[in-house]
Design an enzyme around this catalytic site. Sequence first.
Site, PDB file in Angstrom:
ATOM      1  N   CYS A  41       0.850  -1.193   0.000  1.00 45.03           N
ATOM      2  CA  CYS A  41       0.000   0.000   0.000  1.00 45.03           C
ATOM      3  C   CYS A  41       0.887   1.245   0.000  1.00 45.03           C
ATOM      4  CB  CYS A  41      -0.915  -0.005   1.227  1.00 45.03           C
ATOM      5  SG  CYS A  41      -2.035   1.424   1.286  1.00 45.03           S
ATOM      6  N   LEU A  42       0.879   1.972  -1.090  1.00 45.80           N
ATOM      7  CA  LEU A  42       1.665   3.208  -1.178  1.00 45.80           C
ATOM      8  C   LEU A  42       1.070   4.306  -0.308  1.00 45.80           C
ATOM      9  CD1 LEU A  42       2.321   3.267  -5.038  1.00 45.80           C
ATOM     10  CD2 LEU A  42       3.900   2.547  -3.234  1.00 45.80           C
TER      11      LEU A  42
END
Length: 236
Positions: free
Chosen positions: A33-34
């Site tokens: 998850c950026l």
Amino acid sequence: FQEVCQTCNMMPPLRAHHCRICDKCVATFDHHCLFIGTCIGERNHCRFWWFLTFQLLGLWRYSSVIESGPSVLFIARVVARNYSENKELLGHAVIILSKLYVYPLMACALIMWVFHSLLALCNVTTYEFVKGPRELAYLKGTKECDFPFSRGPDSNIRMFCCFRDEVWSSLSGTEVPNNRGNTYYDDDTYVGQKNYKRRRSDSQWNPIFWKMPQNIYRDSDDCWENPWQNKYYSCC
């Protein structure tokens, strides 16, 4: 186990994947998850689901504030009293811009929440859903609705929320399984070995050693344990 990871110089367990961004193998890898800057995997997937839940509730609450036109108009008038003479028009512009900003975010949060809720119910990861049997060797021979690691919605949710989450174990004070006591699937049988559990202070955390079931039953009579595909209907 899978093939040896050349970067980590280890043989990761089934369903693990080496994240190029984090540069480490992640057990029961879901995705990187950026937005929060970390991988989502075995120990934090449940917390990520709660993150999506509260994010969705917050956006829904914000949208209800936007819908209350008088409140937004009052705020816009106060903010713009020294910048614009046409406060009414500016207030409506603020409402429109707020809706254009919040509603797409809320739609994305809702889609993510529904998607990860279904993943939890089926005991599937985003990585497995995207790659499928064409790219993952341990899924070869499976079809869309097989869900080889699923053991019914109730067992999947219990595994997702309790056994795999580190925070829940800390808050509840429950014992944490070691590498022999982890819940795993062997020969299409759900196995939980309570006799091998040890306290957190006595051992390090070890990943779940998933094992592929020998048989996949697509014509089961039990609709509760196989709600996605059984002898009466199929969702795929």
